[in-house]
Scaffold this active site. Structure first.
Site, PDB file in Angstrom:
ATOM      1  N   CYS A  74      -2.297   6.840  -7.229  1.00 40.41           N
ATOM      2  CA  CYS A  74      -2.870   6.720  -8.574  1.00 40.41           C
ATOM      3  C   CYS A  74      -3.105   5.251  -8.943  1.00 40.41           C
ATOM      4  O   CYS A  74      -2.183   4.439  -8.926  1.00 40.41           O
ATOM      5  CB  CYS A  74      -1.923   7.371  -9.579  1.00 40.41           C
ATOM      6  SG  CYS A  74      -2.354   7.071 -11.297  1.00 40.41           S
ATOM      7  N   GLY A  75      -4.337   4.917  -9.302  1.00 39.05           N
ATOM      8  CA  GLY A  75      -4.676   3.544  -9.669  1.00 39.05           C
ATOM      9  C   GLY A  75      -3.922   3.057 -10.892  1.00 39.05           C
ATOM     10  O   GLY A  75      -3.485   1.904 -10.946  1.00 39.05           O
ATOM     11  N   HIS A  76      -3.754   3.927 -11.894  1.00 41.54           N
ATOM     12  CA  HIS A  76      -3.014   3.542 -13.101  1.00 41.54           C
ATOM     13  C   HIS A  76      -1.547   3.255 -12.765  1.00 41.54           C
ATOM     14  O   HIS A  76      -0.958   2.300 -13.279  1.00 41.54           O
ATOM     15  CB  HIS A  76      -3.100   4.637 -14.165  1.00 41.54           C
ATOM     16  CG  HIS A  76      -4.482   4.897 -14.646  1.00 41.54           C
ATOM     17  ND1 HIS A  76      -5.178   3.988 -15.407  1.00 41.54           N
ATOM     18  CD2 HIS A  76      -5.304   5.949 -14.453  1.00 41.54           C
ATOM     19  CE1 HIS A  76      -6.376   4.482 -15.673  1.00 41.54           C
ATOM     20  NE2 HIS A  76      -6.479   5.673 -15.105  1.00 41.54           N
ATOM     21  N   CYS A  77      -0.981   4.084 -11.901  1.00 44.52           N
ATOM     22  CA  CYS A  77       0.417   3.889 -11.485  1.00 44.52           C
ATOM     23  C   CYS A  77       0.570   2.578 -10.717  1.00 44.52           C
ATOM     24  O   CYS A  77       1.547   1.850 -10.898  1.00 44.52           O
ATOM     25  CB  CYS A  77       0.889   5.054 -10.627  1.00 44.52           C
ATOM     26  SG  CYS A  77       0.893   6.655 -11.470  1.00 44.52           S
TER      27      CYS A  77
END
Length: 105
Positions: A74-77
């Site tokens: 996940c990019g946000h993570c």
């Protein structure tokens, strides 16, 4: 009884070979391989790494714990990870009684 196999100071399991897991006899593969299934807590800098075997024990044992459920892809993570690590380090350095943990979910 189960806590007798846990070394709080080192944060590792005291399991030695041979041993039984879910009715299956296993042999000592070394601490790195044991961590996956025996519930031993590992750390990523100052962030506690939880898994399915240690989640309940640690969240019940530690009075103030914040758990981030993340996905490695996940990019946000991935963007949030350095911020979370920095916060965990600041808590430790300032003796804040909160543990920041993460769980691959």
């Amino acid at each position: 009884a189960a806590d007798d196999d846990w070394d709080d100071k080192e944060g590792t399991s005291k399991v030695t070979a041979p041993f039984e897991v879910d009715g299956e006899v296993r042999h000592d593969w070394g601490q790195d391989n044991l961590r996956e299934w025996d519930g031993a807590v590992t750390w990523d800098d100052d962030v506690m790494v939880l898994n399915g075997r240690n989640f309940d024990k640690m969240t019940q044992k530690i009075p103030h714990i914040l758990v981030e459920v993340y996905a490695p892809w996940c990019g946000h993570c991935q963007k949030f990870e350095p911020i979370y690590r920095k916060a965990a380090s600041q808590f430790r350095l300032n003796d804040v009684d909160v543990v920041l943990a993460k769980l691959d979910g």
